[in-house]
Structure formats: structure tokens, C-alpha cells
Design a protein around this motif. Structure first.
Motif, PDB file in Angstrom:
ATOM      1  N   ASP A  55       0.846  -1.184   0.000  1.00 51.79           N
ATOM      2  CA  ASP A  55       0.000   0.000   0.000  1.00 51.79           C
ATOM      3  C   ASP A  55       0.886   1.240   0.000  1.00 51.79           C
ATOM      4  OD1 ASP A  55      -2.558  -1.238   0.099  1.00 51.79           O
ATOM      5  OD2 ASP A  55      -2.281  -1.640   2.226  1.00 51.79           O
ATOM      6  N   LYS A  56       0.621   2.138  -0.936  1.00 51.83           N
ATOM      7  CA  LYS A  56       1.366   3.395  -1.019  1.00 51.83           C
ATOM      8  C   LYS A  56       0.357   4.545  -1.155  1.00 51.83           C
ATOM      9  CE  LYS A  56       5.462   3.459  -1.693  1.00 51.83           C
ATOM     10  NZ  LYS A  56       6.629   3.529  -0.795  1.00 51.83           N
ATOM     11  N   PRO A  57       0.757   5.743  -0.774  1.00 54.89           N
ATOM     12  CA  PRO A  57      -0.161   6.874  -0.948  1.00 54.89           C
ATOM     13  C   PRO A  57      -0.485   7.093  -2.428  1.00 54.89           C
ATOM     14  CG  PRO A  57       1.633   7.452   0.547  1.00 54.89           C
ATOM     15  CD  PRO A  57       1.998   6.137  -0.066  1.00 54.89           C
ATOM     16  N   LYS A  58      -1.750   7.349  -2.706  1.00 51.90           N
ATOM     17  CA  LYS A  58      -2.150   7.684  -4.070  1.00 51.90           C
ATOM     18  C   LYS A  58      -1.496   9.004  -4.449  1.00 51.90           C
ATOM     19  CE  LYS A  58      -6.287   8.654  -6.850  1.00 51.90           C
ATOM     20  NZ  LYS A  58      -7.785   8.740  -6.820  1.00 51.90           N
ATOM     21  N   PRO A  59      -0.844   9.077  -5.604  1.00 51.08           N
ATOM     22  CA  PRO A  59      -0.171  10.332  -5.993  1.00 51.08           C
ATOM     23  C   PRO A  59      -1.173  11.454  -6.215  1.00 51.08           C
ATOM     24  CG  PRO A  59      -0.174   8.785  -7.824  1.00 51.08           C
ATOM     25  CD  PRO A  59      -0.689   8.033  -6.637  1.00 51.08           C
ATOM     26  N   ILE A  60      -0.685  12.654  -6.075  1.00 56.44           N
ATOM     27  CA  ILE A  60      -1.508  13.831  -6.317  1.00 56.44           C
ATOM     28  C   ILE A  60      -0.797  14.729  -7.322  1.00 56.44           C
ATOM     29  CG2 ILE A  60      -2.580  13.785  -4.041  1.00 56.44           C
ATOM     30  CD1 ILE A  60      -0.645  16.043  -3.224  1.00 56.44           C
ATOM     31  N   ILE A  61      -1.554  15.591  -7.950  1.00 53.99           N
ATOM     32  CA  ILE A  61      -0.976  16.581  -8.845  1.00 53.99           C
ATOM     33  C   ILE A  61      -0.218  17.608  -8.011  1.00 53.99           C
ATOM     34  CG2 ILE A  61      -1.623  18.547 -10.290  1.00 53.99           C
ATOM     35  CD1 ILE A  61      -3.590  16.774 -11.685  1.00 53.99           C
ATOM     36  N   THR A  62       1.049  17.816  -8.360  1.00 57.09           N
ATOM     37  CA  THR A  62       1.882  18.768  -7.614  1.00 57.09           C
ATOM     38  C   THR A  62       2.362  19.922  -8.476  1.00 57.09           C
ATOM     39  OG1 THR A  62       3.884  17.462  -8.066  1.00 57.09           O
ATOM     40  CG2 THR A  62       2.675  16.958  -6.034  1.00 57.09           C
ATOM     41  N   ASN A  63       2.013  19.892  -9.766  1.00 59.27           N
ATOM     42  CA  ASN A  63       2.439  20.929 -10.696  1.00 59.27           C
ATOM     43  C   ASN A  63       1.310  21.195 -11.680  1.00 59.27           C
ATOM     44  OD1 ASN A  63       3.799  21.797 -13.429  1.00 59.27           O
ATOM     45  ND2 ASN A  63       5.325  22.250 -11.864  1.00 59.27           N
ATOM     46  N   LYS A  64       1.210  22.391 -12.138  1.00 59.01           N
ATOM     47  CA  LYS A  64       0.107  22.766 -13.021  1.00 59.01           C
ATOM     48  C   LYS A  64       0.168  22.087 -14.384  1.00 59.01           C
ATOM     49  CE  LYS A  64       2.628  27.025 -14.146  1.00 59.01           C
ATOM     50  NZ  LYS A  64       2.590  28.506 -14.044  1.00 59.01           N
ATOM     51  N   HIS A  65       1.295  21.425 -14.695  1.00 59.33           N
ATOM     52  CA  HIS A  65       1.423  20.705 -15.967  1.00 59.33           C
ATOM     53  C   HIS A  65       1.216  19.198 -15.807  1.00 59.33           C
ATOM     54  CE1 HIS A  65       2.919  24.260 -18.061  1.00 59.33           C
ATOM     55  NE2 HIS A  65       3.721  24.483 -17.033  1.00 59.33           N
ATOM     56  N   ASP A  66       0.878  18.732 -14.600  1.00 58.53           N
ATOM     57  CA  ASP A  66       0.735  17.299 -14.308  1.00 58.53           C
ATOM     58  C   ASP A  66      -0.587  16.727 -14.797  1.00 58.53           C
ATOM     59  OD1 ASP A  66       3.119  17.411 -12.910  1.00 58.53           O
ATOM     60  OD2 ASP A  66       2.216  17.199 -10.923  1.00 58.53           O
ATOM     61  N   ALA A  67      -0.589  15.401 -14.939  1.00 56.97           N
ATOM     62  CA  ALA A  67      -1.830  14.636 -15.072  1.00 56.97           C
ATOM     63  C   ALA A  67      -1.746  13.438 -14.135  1.00 56.97           C
ATOM     64  CB  ALA A  67      -2.051  14.174 -16.503  1.00 56.97           C
ATOM     65  N   LEU A  68      -2.892  12.991 -13.661  1.00 54.23           N
ATOM     66  CA  LEU A  68      -2.979  11.794 -12.825  1.00 54.23           C
ATOM     67  C   LEU A  68      -3.695  10.710 -13.612  1.00 54.23           C
ATOM     68  CD1 LEU A  68      -2.575  10.490  -9.995  1.00 54.23           C
ATOM     69  CD2 LEU A  68      -4.902  11.265  -9.454  1.00 54.23           C
ATOM     70  N   LEU A  69      -3.050   9.541 -13.725  1.00 49.95           N
ATOM     71  CA  LEU A  69      -3.627   8.423 -14.474  1.00 49.95           C
ATOM     72  C   LEU A  69      -4.113   7.331 -13.539  1.00 49.95           C
ATOM     73  CD1 LEU A  69      -1.171   7.640 -17.427  1.00 49.95           C
ATOM     74  CD2 LEU A  69      -2.879   9.447 -17.232  1.00 49.95           C
TER      75      LEU A  69
ATOM     76  N   VAL B 144      -7.026   9.151 -17.881  1.00 44.91           N
ATOM     77  CA  VAL B 144      -6.738  10.384 -17.152  1.00 44.91           C
ATOM     78  C   VAL B 144      -7.854  10.668 -16.145  1.00 44.91           C
ATOM     79  CG1 VAL B 144      -6.363  12.871 -17.358  1.00 44.91           C
ATOM     80  CG2 VAL B 144      -5.452  11.318 -19.108  1.00 44.91           C
ATOM     81  N   GLU B 145      -7.467  10.826 -14.875  1.00 45.88           N
ATOM     82  CA  GLU B 145      -8.430  11.123 -13.817  1.00 45.88           C
ATOM     83  C   GLU B 145      -8.436  12.601 -13.418  1.00 45.88           C
ATOM     84  OE1 GLU B 145      -8.883   8.859 -10.351  1.00 45.88           O
ATOM     85  OE2 GLU B 145      -9.882   7.271 -11.514  1.00 45.88           O
ATOM     86  N   GLU B 146      -7.295  13.261 -13.601  1.00 42.79           N
ATOM     87  CA  GLU B 146      -7.185  14.651 -13.170  1.00 42.79           C
ATOM     88  C   GLU B 146      -6.068  15.317 -13.972  1.00 42.79           C
ATOM     89  OE1 GLU B 146      -6.458  17.149  -8.976  1.00 42.79           O
ATOM     90  OE2 GLU B 146      -6.583  14.944  -8.972  1.00 42.79           O
ATOM     91  N   VAL B 147      -6.214  16.586 -14.250  1.00 39.45           N
ATOM     92  CA  VAL B 147      -5.161  17.330 -14.953  1.00 39.45           C
ATOM     93  C   VAL B 147      -4.931  18.662 -14.253  1.00 39.45           C
ATOM     94  CG1 VAL B 147      -5.598  16.298 -17.224  1.00 39.45           C
ATOM     95  CG2 VAL B 147      -6.800  18.383 -16.571  1.00 39.45           C
ATOM     96  N   GLY B 148      -3.687  19.157 -14.363  1.00 36.21           N
ATOM     97  CA  GLY B 148      -3.362  20.462 -13.837  1.00 36.21           C
ATOM     98  C   GLY B 148      -3.958  21.559 -14.701  1.00 36.21           C
ATOM     99  N   PRO B 149      -4.027  22.767 -14.177  1.00 39.31           N
ATOM    100  CA  PRO B 149      -4.701  23.861 -14.898  1.00 39.31           C
ATOM    101  C   PRO B 149      -4.027  24.286 -16.192  1.00 39.31           C
ATOM    102  CG  PRO B 149      -3.592  24.670 -12.911  1.00 39.31           C
ATOM    103  CD  PRO B 149      -3.568  23.175 -12.845  1.00 39.31           C
ATOM    104  N   ASP B 150      -2.731  23.978 -16.358  1.00 38.78           N
ATOM    105  CA  ASP B 150      -2.036  24.397 -17.577  1.00 38.78           C
ATOM    106  C   ASP B 150      -1.895  23.279 -18.609  1.00 38.78           C
ATOM    107  OD1 ASP B 150      -1.863  26.878 -16.494  1.00 38.78           O
ATOM    108  OD2 ASP B 150       0.329  26.959 -16.387  1.00 38.78           O
TER     109      ASP B 150
END
Length: 388
Positions: A17-31, A67-73
Motif C-alpha cells: 500500500d502506497k499513498p495515491k499520488p496527487i498533482i503537484t504541478n500545473k502541468h501534471d496529469a494523474l492516471l 486520465v483522472e485529473e489534470v493540472g490547470p495548464d
């Protein structure tokens, strides 16, 4: 939390079990990862041959998902897109990226030890030790992708995961090997290594019009598989023949292009094994020397197998005296993506033939052992996380 395959020591992989990653930069995407493969390069990390691994590192650089989440840029990727991530992490705007040398990006790897060792840093790589940035890999339920517009390619719903997953690395790497070797119609090509990359190198060389392709390995099940799946390929079993002597018989003047798809932890000579064991070198020159000696005068040696640092007994004399061209490098996947996706869509290239096992991610520990020890006819493992 999520499940992930992590390195806990040499030849030890655990699903934790590991922490689910989060978006940390406005150019990121979460898959949300749907498919992720074990690469031959992962075995270098698995066995502790590559420096910079730390206990708990998430493995894997061949992965794809939704893709579940994207940064604003993020501009070209949106939530719900089905995408493949490349193993090399590029910023898209530095001088190297501007020249399509994405795997040599100047921005994404902050490793001082690698700069001290190499003189410069390569790009950051997913799941490939802290020498390449320490990025978490994609053998997990979820993965964060920096610079998503550069490092993700959207894929059509008409193609399966199995058809497009290898755009993340090994199909692009096989094509890159042929590009480095300038393989063209009428060439004679010799390929060292009948693993997944080597098999795809053969497929690509044949597609590009090579007159003859010779595949070299000692794993009989791999050579037999190649003969069944790649009609016209010629086989050389170095367990039964001396590679250099047999190639001389098969191609008296030498192949036009010699491609290394093996990597650095497969030493052949006792001297190399001893010197690696006591720290006098990190990489053997055994196989590269075979390429140099075997290649025709004025030919090209192409290296896409991973090497780490130093190799003793490298045969620089014949390299120079024979007028050979030596090319090598990590693959800039983004350079080849669109072309290769087109070949897959048209049916001209089909990389799915190399997949031998498709276990769940929860079987990662056994899957690594099976792939490393070549058990159960293992050629390529594609793992599937449990759907959320």
C-alpha cells in the motif's frame, strides 16, 4: 491509498500500500493505470545492478491508463482520455527537447551523482532509480505524469491496451535501434538478444526492408518463438556456436548493421564476471565487442541495451580501424509516437505477439521472478491493476 509494486532489496519486489499520488504541478496529469509491463531494463533495477535504488521505490516505466485529473495548464489532455505514458520524462521546451532529444531533457532530472558520472544528466525516467530523478513508476493503481502534454499520447478506442502499451518504451526502442543503425532495404542486420526488444527490433527491421535479419541468443524457447512468429528470421544459438565465428560463416563480409538489445548485467566471460563482482567495472564489454568484431567495415553498431558506467577491455582498436559508426542512447519515444501509432492502426506493425503473460498487479513479485529466471516460457509480462 493504492497498490504498487515496490523494490525492497536485490531480487525482491513486494506489492504494498502506497499513498495515491496527487498533482503537484500545473502541468501534471494523474492516471488510473489499466496496463503496465515489466521491461528487461526493470531487471537491472530488480537485481541491484543499477545504482540509486532506494527501498520502497515504485517500479515500472511502461504503463498506460485513463486520465483522472489534470493540472490547470495542461492543454491537449483532458479527464477521461485514454493515454500511453512514455518512459522518458521531457519538459518539451529545453534545447534538447527542441531538437527532439526528449530522453536527454535538461530539466527533468536533478541527479548530481549522474551529472558527476556522465558529465551531463539524462532526462528523468519513470521508476528507474534516483540516478534518473527518483520518479515513482507506473506499476501501480495510479501514476502522476509531469508535463502531461509532452509525455502522454492519446490512443483511439479502436485499439486494445495490448496493441498500444509498448509505445511507452519497447516498440519505440526497437524502432530507435533501427534508426540509429539506419536500417534500410537490402541491409543485412544482426540482432543480439531475443528478448522483447530484440524480437521487436527484428520485426521493425523486416518492415523496413532488411534483406536478412539474424537473431542471436542462447534461450532456445525464445529462438523457437522467433522462428514461429517472425518468418524469415535466421537464428544463431550462441550456446551451440561461437557467435563471431558463426556470423563469419553466415555473412563473410559481416552484417551491415549490428544491434545490441541485451544490456549490461549479462556478462559472458569469466574475467568480466569477476571484475564486476569486485567492483573493477560496472558493465561488461563482452557482447559489444562481438558486435564490433562482427560488423562489416564501414558498418554501424547500434546499442539500445542499457549500460550504466564503465567497461574494461572495450575493443576501441577495431572500432576505429574498421571505420565503424557507433551509436547509442535512451529512446526519445515522443519522436516516434505518431508514426508508430499509424503503423499499428494500419496493421503494418503488431507488437502484441511478444506478450506471454498477463497477470494481475498483485502477482508482481512472482512475475518478476518468472521474467528474470525465464520460467514458464516467459517473454513479456503485462500486468493489470484491479479496476477501482
Amino acid at each position: 491509498m493504492m497498490k504498487a509494486a515496490v523494490w525492497v532489496g536485490n531480487f525482491k519486489i513486494e506489492v504494498q500500500d502506497k499513498p495515491k499520488p496527487i498533482i503537484t504541478n500545473k502541468h501534471d496529469a494523474l492516471l488510473r493505470v489499466t496496463s503496465t509491463a515489466i521491461c528487461g531494463s526493470d531487471l537491472h533495477l530488480f537485481g541491484g545492478y543499477m545504482p540509486g535504488m532506494e527501498k520502497g521505490d515504485i517500479m515500472g516505466h511502461e504503463f498506460m491508463g485513463v486520465v483522472e485529473e489534470v493540472g490547470p495548464d495542461v492543454k491537449s489532455i483532458k479527464i477521461g482520455d485514454r493515454v500511453v505514458a512514455c518512459f522518458d520524462i521531457a519538459c518539451g521546451h529545453c534545447g534538447q527537447c527542441s531538437n527532439k532529444l526528449f530522453s536527454e531533457c535538461d530539466v527533468t532530472n536533478s541527479s548530481d551523482p549522474q551529472e558527476d558520472m556522465y558529465g551531463h544528466r539524462t532526462a528523468g525516467l519513470f521508476g528507474f532509480s534516483h540516478m534518473t530523478g527518483g520518479y515513482a513508476g507506473g506499476q501501480a493503481d495510479y501514476a502522476r505524469v509531469p508535463f502531461a502534454d509532452v509525455n502522454l499520447i492519446k490512443v483511439p478506442s479502436t485499439l486494445t491496451d495490448q496493441q498500444v502499451l509498448f509505445l511507452s518504451d519497447i516498440l519505440c526502442t526497437a524502432w530507435h535501434a533501427n534508426e540509429l543503425g539506419e536500417v534500410k532495404k537490402g541491409d543485412v542486420v544482426a540482432v543480439w538478444g531475443a528478448g522483447p526488444v530484440g524480437l521487436l527490433v527484428v520485426q521493425c527491421a523486416q518492415f523496413r526492408g532488411a534483406k536478412r535479419v539474424i537473431l542471436i541468443d542462447n534461450a532456445k524457447y525464445r529462438l523457437e518463438f522467433a522462428s514461429q512468429k517472425l518468418p524469415g528470421v535466421e537464428l544463431l544459438d550462441f550456446g551451440e556456436h561461437d557467435t563471431v565465428k558463426r556470423l563469419k560463416e553466415m555473412v563473410p563480409n559481416g552484417p551491415d548493421v549490428c544491434i545490441e538489445a541485451v544490456g549490461f548485467h549479462y556478462a559472458k566471460s569469466l574475467m568480466s564476471k569477476v571484475e564486476m563482482a569486485v567492483g573493477l567495472q560496472t558493465d561488461p564489454a563482452d557482447i559489444i565487442n562481438e558486435l564490433i568484431v562482427s560488423c562489416r567495415k564501414g558498418g554501424i553498431v547500434s546499442i539500445v541495451g542499457v549500460y550504466a558506467a564503465t567497461a574494461n577491455h572495450f575493443m576501441i582498436g577495431p572500432l576505429m580501424e574498421k571505420g565503424l559508426t557507433l551509436r547509442a542512447g535512451q529512446t526519445p519515444c515522443q519522436k516516434y509516437w505518431d508514426e508508430l501509432l499509424g503503423y499499428i492502426e494500419s496493421g503494418k506493425l503488431d507488437p502484441t505477439f511478444i506478450i506471454s503473460h498477463e497477470p494481475p498487479l498483485s502477482d508482481a513479485s512472482h512475475s518478476y521472478k518468472m521474467f528474470n529466471e525465464k520460467l514458464d516460457g516467459c517473454l513479456k509480462v503485462v500486468m493489470h491493476p484491479t479496476p477501482a
